[in-house]
Design an enzyme around this catalytic site. Structure first.
Site, mmCIF file in Angstrom:
data_model
loop_
_atom_site.group_PDB
_atom_site.id
_atom_site.type_symbol
_atom_site.label_atom_id
_atom_site.label_comp_id
_atom_site.label_asym_id
_atom_site.label_seq_id
_atom_site.Cartn_x
_atom_site.Cartn_y
_atom_site.Cartn_z
ATOM 1 N N ALA A 8 12.278 101.380 92.157
ATOM 2 C CA ALA A 8 12.913 102.207 93.581
ATOM 3 C C ALA A 8 14.474 102.079 93.859
ATOM 4 C CB ALA A 8 12.157 101.184 94.488
ATOM 5 N N ALA A 9 15.175 101.179 93.308
ATOM 6 C CA ALA A 9 16.499 101.119 93.417
ATOM 7 C C ALA A 9 17.392 102.200 92.527
ATOM 8 C CB ALA A 9 17.006 99.519 93.449
ATOM 9 N N GLY A 13 14.737 106.643 91.743
ATOM 10 C CA GLY A 13 13.830 105.770 92.823
ATOM 11 C C GLY A 13 14.172 105.833 94.242
ATOM 12 N N ASP A 33 11.709 96.624 92.041
ATOM 13 C CA ASP A 33 12.666 96.933 90.996
ATOM 14 C C ASP A 33 13.438 95.534 90.571
ATOM 15 O OD1 ASP A 33 14.838 98.282 89.235
ATOM 16 O OD2 ASP A 33 14.913 100.153 90.702
ATOM 17 N N ASN A 86 12.706 102.776 77.563
ATOM 18 C CA ASN A 86 11.829 103.279 78.566
ATOM 19 C C ASN A 86 10.390 102.622 78.145
ATOM 20 O OD1 ASN A 86 13.880 103.940 79.998
ATOM 21 N ND2 ASN A 86 13.668 106.079 80.097
ATOM 22 N N SER A 110 8.971 108.212 84.032
ATOM 23 C CA SER A 110 9.766 107.940 83.224
ATOM 24 C C SER A 110 9.710 108.432 81.900
ATOM 25 C CB SER A 110 9.597 106.340 82.901
ATOM 26 O OG SER A 110 9.490 105.670 84.059
ATOM 27 N N ASP A 142 9.436 120.712 85.772
ATOM 28 C CA ASP A 142 9.899 122.013 84.989
ATOM 29 C C ASP A 142 9.660 123.368 85.859
ATOM 30 O OD1 ASP A 142 10.573 120.302 82.858
ATOM 31 O OD2 ASP A 142 8.292 120.031 82.451
ATOM 32 N N HIS A 171 6.859 117.935 78.329
ATOM 33 C CA HIS A 171 7.925 117.589 79.395
ATOM 34 C C HIS A 171 9.236 117.398 78.786
ATOM 35 C CE1 HIS A 171 9.725 116.807 83.319
ATOM 36 N NE2 HIS A 171 10.102 115.708 82.948
ATOM 37 N N MET A 224 14.655 115.432 90.076
ATOM 38 C CA MET A 224 13.382 114.798 89.730
ATOM 39 C C MET A 224 12.621 113.989 90.764
ATOM 40 S SD MET A 224 11.856 114.176 86.863
ATOM 41 C CE MET A 224 10.121 114.101 87.916
#
Length: 325
Positions: A8-9, A13, A33, A86, A110, A142, A171, A224
Site C-alpha cells: 500500500a505504500a 499502492g 507494506d 515479484n 503485481s 489494457d 497482460h 494502473m
C-alpha cells in the site's frame, strides 16, 4: 466490506488505496507494506468517507492482522519490471492469504500477471484452499488504454468514458489482444492498416511509453491504480449482489468449467488461464464468455499470444513447485 491493499505504500499502492478509500461501498480498509503503511493509513483516515483505515507493518503479525476478515484483497506489491523478485513477493503474500483469508477475493496486479496469478493458484492448491472463482489477474489497464487510445483516434477524448473495447489473452506484450472490431464506437473504415497496427502495438506496449516518459525512473503507477480500483469496484458491486457486470480478467478457466472448456475449444488450446470477458457474481467468477465474433486479423493475434502465454504460465507454476512452502 473490508478491502486490503498489500503493497500500500508503493507507487501503485498509495493512489489505489486513495481510490478505494473514496469508494463508499468500502467500510474498512487495511493497508500493509514493509514500510510506511501506518503513515499512509493516517493520511487517508482524514478523508470523509465511511471506510475506517488501518496501516500495518511486518512486526507483531501485521500481515495476519491486515488480512483477518478481508473480503477483497488487492496485490500491487513488488518492484517495477523485476519479475523474479515479484514472484517471491507474491508467493509469500499468497501463503499468508491462504492461511488467514482463504475465502477472500484476490486481485493480482503485481507483474508479470501471466505468471503471478498461477503462482497464487499453486500456493492455494498446496494449502488445500483453492477456489478458482476467487482469484483474478487485473488486466483492466489494457482495457482503459484501449478505450483512451480509440477515443483519441476518433478525435474526441470525452468519448473515453463511454468507449468500450474488450481486451483478451494476457497482460504483457503480444499476449494483449484488443478486439477493436467489437469496440462500442467503431473505428472509421477509412483507417489504413498501418494506423490500426500502430494502435494495437500502442495498446500492447503502452507501459513502455510510460517508462520512456519517466526516463526509466518509474513505470505506470497512476493509471494502473485507476484500473485496479475500477476492477475492484466491479468485484465489490458483484459480491454485493449487482447483476450483469462483465469485465475482462485473467482467470483460471476451471472457474467456470462449461465456459472455460468452450473457450479452450474456441482457442484450440489446453491452456489453464486466459483473460476473457468474465461475468462477475456473488461468488466471484459466474461465467466465462467466449470471444464472440472476431475478424481474421484478431484471430491471428490470439494465436500469436498462445505460445507466449503458455511459457508465462509454466514459469509461475514451476516457481512454486521449486519453492519450499
Amino acid at each position: 466490506m473490508k478491502a486490503v491493499v498489500l503493497g500500500a505504500a508503493g507507487g501503485i499502492g498509495q493512489p489505489l488505496s486513495l481510490l478505494l478509500k473514496a469508494n463508499p461501498a468500502v467500510t474498512e480498509l487495511a493497508l500493509y507494506d514493509i514500510v510506511n503503511a501506518p503513515g499512509v493509513a493516517v493520511d487517508l483516515s482524514h478523508i470523509a468517507t465511511p471506510a475506517k483505515v488501518e496501516g500495518y507493518l511486518p512486526p507483531d503479525d501485521g500481515l495476519e492482522k491486515a488480512l483477518t476478515g478481508a473480503n477483497v484483497i488487492v496485490i500491487p506489491a513488488g518492484i517495477p519490471r523485476k519479475p523474479g523478485i515479484n514472484a517471491g513477493i507474491v508467493r509469500d503474500l499468497a501463503k499468508a492469504i491462504a492461511t488467514t483469508a482463504p475465502k477472500a477475493f484476490v486481485l493480482v496486479i503485481s507483474n508479470p500477471v501471466n505468471s503471478t496469478v498461477p503462482i497464487v493458484v499453486e500456493v492455494f492448491k498446496k494449502k488445500g484452499v483453492f477456489d478458482p472463482k476467487r482469484i483474478f489477474g487485473v488486466t483492466t489497464l489494457d482495457v482503459v488504454r484501449a478505450s483512451t487510445f480509440v477515443s483519441e483516434i476518433l478525435g474526441d477524448r470525452s468519448l473515453s468514458l463511454s468507449v468500450s473495447v474488450p481486451v483478451v489473452g494476457g497482460h504483457s506484450g503480444v499476449t494483449i489482444v484488443p478486439l477493436l472490431s467489437q469496440s462500442s464506437h467503431p473505428l472509421p473504415s477509412s483507417l489504413d492498416a498501418s494506423t490500426i497496427d500502430g494502435l494495437i502495438n500502442r495498446i500492447q506496449f503502452g507501459g513502455d511509453e510510460v517508462v520512456k516518459a519517466k526516463d526509466g525512473a518509474g513505470s505506470a503507477t497512476l493509471s494502473m491504480a485507476y484500473a485496479g480500483a475500477e476492477f475492484a469496484g466491479k468485484v465489490i458491486r458483484a459480491i454485493k449482489g449487482e447483476k450483469g457486470i462483465i469485465a475482462p480478467t485473467f482467470v483460471n478457466l476451471a472457474s467456470d468449467k462449461t465456459g472455460g472448456d468452450a473457450l479452450k475449444k474456441e482457442l484450440g488450446t489446453e491452456l489453464e488461464y486466459f483473460s476473457a470477458p468474465v461475468e462477475l457474481g456473488i461468488n466471484g467468477v459466474a461465467k466465462i464468455n467466449g470471444l464472440g465474433k472476431i475478424n481474421s486479423a484478431e484471430k491471428a493475434l490470439v494465436q500469436a499470444a498462445l505460445p507466449e502465454l503458455a511459457i508465462n504460465i509454466e514459469k509461475g507454476v514451476a516457481f512454486v513447485e521449486a519453492s519450499k512452502l
